[in-house]
Design a protein around this motif. Structure first.
Motif, PDB file in Angstrom:
ATOM      1  N   THR A 162      -3.254 -73.175 -30.415  1.00 20.94           N
ATOM      2  CA  THR A 162      -2.860 -74.543 -30.057  1.00 20.94           C
ATOM      3  C   THR A 162      -4.018 -75.430 -29.610  1.00 20.94           C
ATOM      4  OG1 THR A 162      -2.379 -73.925 -27.754  1.00 20.94           O
ATOM      5  CG2 THR A 162      -0.586 -73.726 -29.350  1.00 20.94           C
ATOM      6  N   ASP A 240       9.714 -69.738 -26.033  1.00 15.77           N
ATOM      7  CA  ASP A 240       8.847 -70.653 -26.789  1.00 15.77           C
ATOM      8  C   ASP A 240       9.596 -71.665 -27.646  1.00 15.77           C
ATOM      9  OD1 ASP A 240       6.304 -69.970 -25.961  1.00 15.77           O
ATOM     10  OD2 ASP A 240       6.088 -68.347 -27.399  1.00 15.77           O
ATOM     11  N   LYS A 243       8.057 -75.105 -27.483  1.00 15.57           N
ATOM     12  CA  LYS A 243       6.760 -75.256 -28.156  1.00 15.57           C
ATOM     13  C   LYS A 243       6.937 -75.506 -29.645  1.00 15.57           C
ATOM     14  CE  LYS A 243       4.020 -71.617 -28.374  1.00 15.57           C
ATOM     15  NZ  LYS A 243       3.105 -70.556 -27.894  1.00 15.57           N
ATOM     16  N   TRP A 268      -0.739 -83.590 -26.124  1.00 14.92           N
ATOM     17  CA  TRP A 268      -0.274 -82.222 -26.362  1.00 14.92           C
ATOM     18  C   TRP A 268      -1.431 -81.231 -26.236  1.00 14.92           C
ATOM     19  CZ3 TRP A 268       3.837 -79.535 -25.961  1.00 14.92           C
ATOM     20  CH2 TRP A 268       4.055 -78.352 -26.673  1.00 14.92           C
ATOM     21  N   ASN A 272      -1.858 -78.214 -23.217  1.00 16.09           N
ATOM     22  CA  ASN A 272      -2.078 -76.813 -23.577  1.00 16.09           C
ATOM     23  C   ASN A 272      -3.265 -76.221 -22.826  1.00 16.09           C
ATOM     24  OD1 ASN A 272      -0.098 -75.811 -25.583  1.00 16.09           O
ATOM     25  ND2 ASN A 272      -0.754 -77.592 -26.747  1.00 16.09           N
ATOM     26  N   ASN A 275      -1.851 -75.134 -19.626  1.00 19.42           N
ATOM     27  CA  ASN A 275      -1.112 -73.882 -19.794  1.00 19.42           C
ATOM     28  C   ASN A 275      -2.006 -72.657 -19.625  1.00 19.42           C
ATOM     29  OD1 ASN A 275      -0.155 -71.778 -22.292  1.00 19.42           O
ATOM     30  ND2 ASN A 275       1.380 -72.323 -20.759  1.00 19.42           N
TER      31      ASN A 275
END
Length: 415
Positions: A162, A240, A243, A268, A272, A275
């Motif tokens: 990602t 997920d 996602k 986005w 990530n 994350n």
């Protein structure tokens, strides 16, 4: 744990969840995932420009997702049949067997049936490789650091898929075009296999030599025999769905409020990155307060709230990048809180970890299918807002469904 495993768990790196002997494996997973999924952020756009209908693109993605789910389930079982290293070499070979006709024949000729077949074959390589290494981690790491270890796995996985993959693709496509970008993925995959299987000298003690038939049967019957495993698959599938659905919904929803696709992709990508840090934080927290407790209190709760926040942030604040970023950041943090599932689910069946890991991997693979499927099913009758409510409710349900997933009595398990 064996005596050999205990040796691996010593030192500063081990306390961080990165046993020194497995470090090359984590690097290998990152490189392999980067190369094997390099097209996922832009393939749909390329096919649309070539004249393929939304239905054709959706069908391609759905078949791909089902194949990913099936091979994800098989990876835990296959480890006992072929052995972990051999299974990861097979994954590398399958990647090239699928990629070469996909890139050199199917795409240049716009041959849709061949495209579906070869892309599905290419797609099974990355879960087979990565989830086999997840089995390796579960087999080699002590329970006291397992939550942190699996968080590093998901960090390597996520950064490749990602962050680095889309970023690298955006640079390469502008200079060299889509075909050369796809071909450059070969280099990443080869480097990943070299790091994980050559530079990584660790030898897993996973039992090998099981017959394929009984192993497959056990992987199926464990779902019928163990109610906890069925719940675990459902929770991991929900993990997920956001996602894989947000990347479909947001490019349709946000332009209503003045957002460009470039703004969406930038935000986005940034969340990530958040994350990555949340994955390690909740890995550490899971080892401290318990894997199940971490998932119950933080994962579905935060992701459910975030799904509603993403829905209404543009409504309340209009074209506010900050509001959208904060809403998606809550989602990225909540997604990291699902990480301890990868330590919790295999530990539910300590006497049959192979089958338990297959259930874990099945849920991971099903997310690839369930996310787009929810959008297909709901966006017509309910709209984007209603679909986001469905996703939020599923996330809240995931937290509740985790409550019964209690570990067998084991003083060493942070359950």
């Amino acid at each position: 744990m064996t005596e050999q495993s205990l040796v691996v768990q010593q030192g500063l790196w081990a306390r961080m969840g990165l046993p020194r002997e497995l470090c090359w494996g984590f690097i290998g997973v990152f490189l392999f995932i980067t190369g094997a999924t390099i097209e996922q952020s832009w393939l749909s756009s390329m096919l649309q420009q070539r004249g393929f209908s939304p239905f054709d693109i959706s069908l391609l993605s759905s078949i791909f997702g089902l194949c990913v789910a099936a091979i994800s389930w098989f990876s835990g079982i296959g480890a006992g049949v072929l052995g972990l290293r051999r299974l990861m070499w097979v994954a590398t070979l399958v990647y090239f067997i699928g990629s070469i006709p996909f890139i050199f024949v199917a795409l240049p000729q716009n041959n849709y049936p061949l495209m579906v077949a070869t892309y599905a074959l290419r797609g099974v390589a990355y879960p087979l490789f990565a989830y086999s290494f997840l089995v390796w981690i579960n087999q080699r790491c002590e329970l006291r650091i397992l939550g942190r270890a699996v968080s590093w796995f998901w960090i390597a996985f996520g950064v490749g898929m990602t962050i680095v993959g889309p970023w690298y693709s955006s640079l390469m496509i502008a200079k060299w075009g889509e075909t050369n970008t796809l071909l450059s993925g070969f280099v990443f995959v080869l480097c990943g296999a070299f790091c994980a299987l050559v530079l990584n000298r660790d030898r897993p003690n996973w039992q090998r030599g099981q017959a394929l038939g009984p192993a497959l049967l056990e992987g199926i019957t464990v779902l019928a025999r163990e109610p906890k495993m069925r719940l675990a698959v459902v929770v991991k599938t929900i993990n997920d769905i956001g996602k894989f659905s947000l990347v479909i919904l947001m490019p349709v929803y946000l332009p209503r409020f003045g957002f460009s696709i470039a703004e969406w992709l930038t935000i986005w990508g940034l969340v990530n990155v958040i994350n990555i840090f949340s994955s390690y934080l909740f890995g550490w927290l899971g080892d401290t307060i318990g894997w199940r407790n971490t998932v119950v209190w933080f994962s579905g709760t935060l992701c459910g709230v975030a799904s509603l926040a993403v829905c209404y942030a543009p409504v309340l604040f209009g074209h506010s990048e900050l509001a959208l970023f904060l809403a998606l950041s809550i989602y990225a943090i909540g997604l990291g809180a699902f990480g301890p599932l990868s330590a919790l689910i295999p530990s539910l069946l300590p006497q049959n970890k192979g089958a338990a890991i297959s259930c874990l991997n099945l849920g991971s693979g099903l997310s690839n299918f369930a996310g787009p499927f929810i959008v297909t099913l709901c966006v017509g009758p309910l709209g984007v807002e209603g679909t986001l409510w469905v996703i939020a409710i599923l996330y809240f349900a995931a937290s509740l469904l985790t409550i019964p997933l209690r570990l067998p009595d084991n003083p060493q398990s942070p359950g």
